[in-house]
Scaffold this active site. Structure first.
Site, mmCIF file in Angstrom:
data_model
loop_
_atom_site.group_PDB
_atom_site.id
_atom_site.type_symbol
_atom_site.label_atom_id
_atom_site.label_comp_id
_atom_site.label_asym_id
_atom_site.label_seq_id
_atom_site.Cartn_x
_atom_site.Cartn_y
_atom_site.Cartn_z
ATOM 1 N N ASP A 158 3.785 -6.053 -4.880
ATOM 2 C CA ASP A 158 3.156 -7.329 -4.559
ATOM 3 C C ASP A 158 1.992 -7.605 -5.518
ATOM 4 O O ASP A 158 1.338 -8.648 -5.449
ATOM 5 C CB ASP A 158 2.717 -7.397 -3.083
ATOM 6 C CG ASP A 158 1.742 -6.312 -2.707
ATOM 7 O OD1 ASP A 158 1.413 -5.466 -3.558
ATOM 8 O OD2 ASP A 158 1.290 -6.310 -1.542
ATOM 9 N N SER A 159 1.762 -6.657 -6.463
ATOM 10 C CA SER A 159 0.829 -6.924 -7.565
ATOM 11 C C SER A 159 1.356 -8.091 -8.402
ATOM 12 O O SER A 159 0.619 -8.640 -9.230
ATOM 13 C CB SER A 159 0.648 -5.678 -8.438
ATOM 14 O OG SER A 159 1.902 -5.117 -8.777
ATOM 15 N N ASP B 183 8.075 -4.254 -2.452
ATOM 16 C CA ASP B 183 6.971 -4.353 -1.491
ATOM 17 C C ASP B 183 7.245 -5.410 -0.424
ATOM 18 O O ASP B 183 7.646 -6.545 -0.749
ATOM 19 C CB ASP B 183 5.676 -4.761 -2.217
ATOM 20 C CG ASP B 183 4.814 -3.559 -2.571
ATOM 21 O OD1 ASP B 183 4.979 -2.483 -1.962
ATOM 22 O OD2 ASP B 183 3.959 -3.713 -3.475
ATOM 23 N N LYS C 234 8.668 -0.904 0.504
ATOM 24 C CA LYS C 234 7.387 -0.197 0.631
ATOM 25 C C LYS C 234 6.462 -1.051 1.486
ATOM 26 O O LYS C 234 6.477 -2.279 1.358
ATOM 27 C CB LYS C 234 6.770 0.045 -0.754
ATOM 28 C CG LYS C 234 5.343 0.611 -0.696
ATOM 29 C CD LYS C 234 4.891 1.201 -2.018
ATOM 30 C CE LYS C 234 4.281 0.230 -2.997
ATOM 31 N NZ LYS C 234 3.100 -0.503 -2.503
ATOM 32 N N GLU D 69 2.312 -0.989 3.439
ATOM 33 C CA GLU D 69 1.009 -0.336 3.499
ATOM 34 C C GLU D 69 0.634 0.022 4.933
ATOM 35 O O GLU D 69 0.843 -0.775 5.846
ATOM 36 C CB GLU D 69 -0.064 -1.277 2.912
ATOM 37 C CG GLU D 69 0.155 -1.579 1.437
ATOM 38 C CD GLU D 69 -0.899 -2.530 0.851
ATOM 39 O OE1 GLU D 69 -1.880 -2.872 1.554
ATOM 40 O OE2 GLU D 69 -0.721 -2.920 -0.316
ATOM 41 N N GLU E 182 -2.973 5.640 -3.278
ATOM 42 C CA GLU E 182 -3.726 4.851 -4.274
ATOM 43 C C GLU E 182 -5.215 5.142 -4.190
ATOM 44 O O GLU E 182 -5.832 5.062 -3.108
ATOM 45 C CB GLU E 182 -3.451 3.348 -4.037
ATOM 46 C CG GLU E 182 -4.177 2.468 -5.044
ATOM 47 C CD GLU E 182 -3.650 1.032 -5.106
ATOM 48 O OE1 GLU E 182 -2.644 0.707 -4.444
ATOM 49 O OE2 GLU E 182 -4.276 0.246 -5.849
HETATM 50 O O1 KIV Z 1 1.954 -3.682 -5.889
HETATM 51 C C1 KIV Z 1 1.819 -2.689 -6.635
HETATM 52 O O2 KIV Z 1 1.922 -2.773 -7.876
HETATM 53 C C2 KIV Z 1 1.543 -1.400 -6.016
HETATM 54 C C3 KIV Z 1 1.157 -0.269 -6.918
HETATM 55 C C4 KIV Z 1 -0.234 -0.412 -7.361
HETATM 56 C C5 KIV Z 1 1.427 1.043 -6.299
HETATM 57 O O3 KIV Z 1 1.601 -1.270 -4.832
#
Ligand code: KIV
Length: 272
Positions: free
Chosen positions: A52-53, A91, A121, A123, A190
């Site tokens: 989600d980055s 994510d 994934k 959190e 992280e």
């Molecule tokens: O969204 C992302 O890029 C991440 C990484 C920083 C692990 O969750």
């Protein structure tokens, strides 16, 4: 140093477990589009994270909160079309799983069905345990994410190192154990102290992939645009830049502009 490693035609969650058992480190990078994913996959990366980055890197938002499930599915399906070997983890974005476990399952199913990704994934630890269990009952592999959790930035207040204090470190260790017990196939840790991350990795059977978590974990992940030096305003200590693409690209764009303005491009051979 070159390390003897087993050749995998296709990375699965089982391959990752084998790598941990064999002491082979897992290499993970982000990708959000077809072209980048093709290069990353061909280079032999084990896991591609459609993170989600993308909210920051692709869309220019300050945080990861605004990106939507539809956006994530778009990015993930572009990545899936490019890959032939890597495991694609997607994510679950903010707001797509925190409501309740039914919402989490529905979002995970949409990702798997509409993007073709291989795993999701999300959190959190005990707070999202029920959601993780429910997603797992549908046969969807889940990667956990502990330590700095960017979707909770307004709770944390900063992006600094997490779990430096005993109480938070204890909760993190308990959460990591819980995620393994629930059935997660791996955990991202992280920005936590290296000593704590090593302790967690050594206490678990599943792989722990670190970002800013030192070398004692089972693998590393970086945001591709950061490690290529395309972004240059983000300079955390853990980031190793392998290229300065910002400078390289800027120079190429300058040369192109000069060539167009000076009538050097296109030349005789570059036209029909
Ligand atoms: O969204 C992302 O890029 C991440 C990484 C920083 C692990 O969750």
């Amino acid at each position: 140093m070159s390390i003897a490693k087993k050749e995998y035609k296709r990375i699965t969650v089982k391959s990752l477990m084998e790598m941990k058992m064999a002491g082979e480190k897992i290499a993970m990078l982000t990708a959000y589009d077809y072209t980048m994913a093709k290069i990353v996959d061909n280079a032999g990366i084990d896991i591609i994270l459609v993170g989600d980055s993308a909210s920051n890197v692709m869309a220019g938002y300050e945080t990861t909160l605004p990106i939507t499930l539809d956006n994530m599915i778009y990015h993930a399906s572009s990545v899936v079309r490019a890959i032939s070997r890597s495991l694609v983890v997607v994510d679950l974005p903010f707001g797509s799983y925190q409501g309740n476990s039914k919402q989490a399952l529905d979002s995970a199913i949409r990702i798997m069905k509409e993007s073709g990704g291989h795993a999701v994934k999300l959190e959190g630890g005990s707070e999202v345990a029920e959601s993780i269990s429910r997603i797992l009952t549908a046969g969807i592999p889940v990667m956990g994410h502990l330590g700095l959790m960017p979707q909770s930035i307004y709770k944390f207040g900063t992006y600094t190192v997490r779990a430096k204090e005993e109480e938070e470190a204890k909760k993190l260790k308990e959460d990591a154990k819980l995620l393994e017990e629930l059935g997660c196939f791996a955990i991202v840790l992280e920005k936590v102290p290296a000593k704590l991350a090593k302790e967690v990795a050594e206490s678990l059977k599943i792989p722990v992939i670190g970002i800013g978590a030192g070398s004692g974990v089972d693998g590393q992940v970086l945001v591709t645009h950061d490690m290529l030096g395309m972004t240059h305003e983000f300079n955390p200590r853990f980031l190793r830049r392998y290229l300065d693409l910002y400078a390289e690209m800027t120079s190429a764009f300058h040369r192109y502009i000069d060539d167009v303005k000076s009538l050097d491009f296109p030349n005789e051979r570059e036209q029909y």
